[in-house]
Scaffold this motif. Structure first.
Motif, PDB file in Angstrom:
ATOM      1  N   ALA A 229      10.205 -90.516  40.286  1.00 25.08           N
ATOM      2  CA  ALA A 229       9.183 -91.574  40.208  1.00 25.08           C
ATOM      3  C   ALA A 229       8.574 -91.889  38.736  1.00 25.08           C
ATOM      4  N   ASN A 230       9.193 -91.268  37.696  1.00 27.63           N
ATOM      5  CA  ASN A 230       8.962 -91.398  36.346  1.00 27.63           C
ATOM      6  C   ASN A 230       9.321 -92.825  35.762  1.00 27.63           C
ATOM      7  N   HIS A 231       8.508 -93.614  35.307  1.00 30.96           N
ATOM      8  CA  HIS A 231       8.893 -94.772  34.655  1.00 30.96           C
ATOM      9  C   HIS A 231       9.755 -94.556  33.647  1.00 30.96           C
ATOM     10  N   ALA A 232       9.914 -93.558  32.877  1.00 31.24           N
ATOM     11  CA  ALA A 232      10.763 -93.129  31.819  1.00 31.24           C
ATOM     12  C   ALA A 232      12.183 -93.188  32.218  1.00 31.24           C
ATOM     13  N   MET A 233      12.601 -93.085  33.475  1.00 31.03           N
ATOM     14  CA  MET A 233      13.964 -93.202  33.893  1.00 31.03           C
ATOM     15  C   MET A 233      14.460 -94.602  33.271  1.00 31.03           C
ATOM     16  N   ALA A 234      13.813 -95.653  33.563  1.00 27.05           N
ATOM     17  CA  ALA A 234      14.280 -97.006  33.130  1.00 27.05           C
ATOM     18  C   ALA A 234      14.615 -96.797  31.679  1.00 27.05           C
ATOM     19  N   LEU A 235      13.748 -96.387  30.984  1.00 24.41           N
ATOM     20  CA  LEU A 235      14.162 -96.113  29.249  1.00 24.41           C
ATOM     21  C   LEU A 235      15.385 -95.439  29.292  1.00 24.41           C
ATOM     22  N   TYR A 236      15.635 -94.080  29.855  1.00 17.30           N
ATOM     23  CA  TYR A 236      16.866 -93.356  29.865  1.00 17.30           C
ATOM     24  C   TYR A 236      17.888 -94.319  30.210  1.00 17.30           C
ATOM     25  N   ARG A 237      17.916 -95.064  31.239  1.00 21.30           N
ATOM     26  CA  ARG A 237      19.181 -95.898  31.853  1.00 21.30           C
ATOM     27  C   ARG A 237      19.557 -96.693  30.682  1.00 21.30           C
ATOM     28  N   SER A 238      18.331 -97.521  30.246  1.00 21.28           N
ATOM     29  CA  SER A 238      18.776 -98.578  29.366  1.00 21.28           C
ATOM     30  C   SER A 238      19.228 -98.117  27.954  1.00 21.28           C
ATOM     31  N   GLU A 239      19.054 -96.626  27.542  1.00 21.14           N
ATOM     32  CA  GLU A 239      19.616 -96.074  26.309  1.00 21.14           C
ATOM     33  C   GLU A 239      20.911 -95.469  26.673  1.00 21.14           C
ATOM     34  N   GLY A 240      21.703 -95.690  27.809  1.00 25.97           N
ATOM     35  CA  GLY A 240      23.035 -95.017  28.101  1.00 25.97           C
ATOM     36  C   GLY A 240      23.140 -93.594  28.910  1.00 25.97           C
ATOM     37  N   PHE A 241      21.888 -93.255  29.389  1.00 29.51           N
ATOM     38  CA  PHE A 241      21.864 -92.027  30.254  1.00 29.51           C
ATOM     39  C   PHE A 241      22.153 -92.454  31.669  1.00 29.51           C
ATOM     40  N   ILE A 242      23.199 -91.507  32.237  1.00 35.19           N
ATOM     41  CA  ILE A 242      23.465 -91.805  33.824  1.00 35.19           C
ATOM     42  C   ILE A 242      23.230 -90.563  34.501  1.00 35.19           C
ATOM     43  N   ASN A 243      22.656 -90.949  35.854  1.00 40.43           N
ATOM     44  CA  ASN A 243      22.483 -89.651  36.548  1.00 40.43           C
ATOM     45  C   ASN A 243      23.797 -88.979  36.728  1.00 40.43           C
ATOM     46  N   VAL A 244      23.805 -87.532  36.747  1.00 44.84           N
ATOM     47  CA  VAL A 244      24.724 -86.787  37.181  1.00 44.84           C
ATOM     48  C   VAL A 244      24.434 -85.699  38.366  1.00 44.84           C
ATOM     49  N   SER A 245      23.227 -85.651  38.754  1.00 45.21           N
ATOM     50  CA  SER A 245      22.758 -84.937  39.866  1.00 45.21           C
ATOM     51  C   SER A 245      21.439 -85.160  40.075  1.00 45.21           C
ATOM     52  N   THR A 246      20.994 -84.789  41.336  1.00 45.17           N
ATOM     53  CA  THR A 246      19.632 -85.032  42.003  1.00 45.17           C
ATOM     54  C   THR A 246      19.140 -83.796  42.569  1.00 45.17           C
ATOM     55  N   PRO A 247      18.635 -82.685  41.986  1.00 50.98           N
ATOM     56  CA  PRO A 247      18.104 -81.533  42.714  1.00 50.98           C
ATOM     57  C   PRO A 247      16.433 -81.714  42.611  1.00 50.98           C
ATOM     58  N   GLY A 248      16.466 -81.739  44.012  1.00 52.36           N
ATOM     59  CA  GLY A 248      14.888 -81.898  44.591  1.00 52.36           C
ATOM     60  C   GLY A 248      14.305 -82.945  43.918  1.00 52.36           C
ATOM     61  N   SER A 249      13.242 -83.219  43.483  1.00 52.78           N
ATOM     62  CA  SER A 249      12.420 -84.451  42.980  1.00 52.78           C
ATOM     63  C   SER A 249      12.919 -84.898  41.787  1.00 52.78           C
TER      64      SER A 249
END
Length: 163
Positions: free
Chosen positions: A134-154
């Motif tokens: 739920a952290n809004h920083a996720m949008a920042l990370y995605r916009s700067e080229g970070f991609i999700n590689v795993s989803t452990p827990g929350s």
């Protein structure tokens, strides 16, 4: 972004980096954790314990008066003592924290971009991080080229390729 400067993090920044670990953990004010409980968690302590090791690299943002307002840094972790976003030995893990009154003003993006540049200059091929869903920083990370590689827990573990 108004009157903000960036500088390299140094050994004497360890206390401020500890403050920024707490800020990063407390992104959600409705579920804020006590400083002592954040720092009691070994996974959070790993981001600052023994700062500044030879491979530790970071950036501190300062306001017009030179007071620190945010920081972004990376460090390497062994497989037997990983951080929250560990993806492998030799892949540094990044953490970013910004003082609450400076959030949503471009400080985090400036810190992130500079830290990614330093990681590239240091010869790393990837950077990893962990962010709660739920952290809004996720949008920042995605916009700067970070991609999700795993989803452990929350949390999501994200990686950015630097090559």
């Amino acid at each position: 972004m108004t009157a903000v400067s960036l500088r390299r993090a140094v050994g004497s920044d360890s206390r401020f980096l500890t403050d920024m670990v707490v800020e990063a953990a407390n992104w959600n004010y409705s579920a804020a954790r006590q400083r002592i409980s954040v720092l009691a968690d070994p996974a959070y302590r790993r981001y600052v314990s023994g700062w500044q090791r030879p491979s530790d690299v970071g950036v501190v943002a300062t306001d017009a008066e030179g007071a620190p307002i945010g920081a972004c840094w990376f460090r390497l972790f062994p497989s037997n003592a990983p951080g929250h976003g560990f993806v492998g030995v030799g892949v540094p893990e990044l953490i970013l924290g910004v003082s609450p009154i400076w959030r949503a003003q471009g400080v985090g993006r400036a810190l992130l971009r500079e830290t990614v540049s330093l990681a590239r200059q240091s010869g790393y091929r990837q950077l990893a991080l962990s962010v709660e869903h739920a952290n809004h920083a996720m949008a920042l990370y995605r916009s700067e080229g970070f991609i999700n590689v795993s989803t452990p827990g929350s949390r999501e573990t994200m990686v950015r390729n630097l090559s």
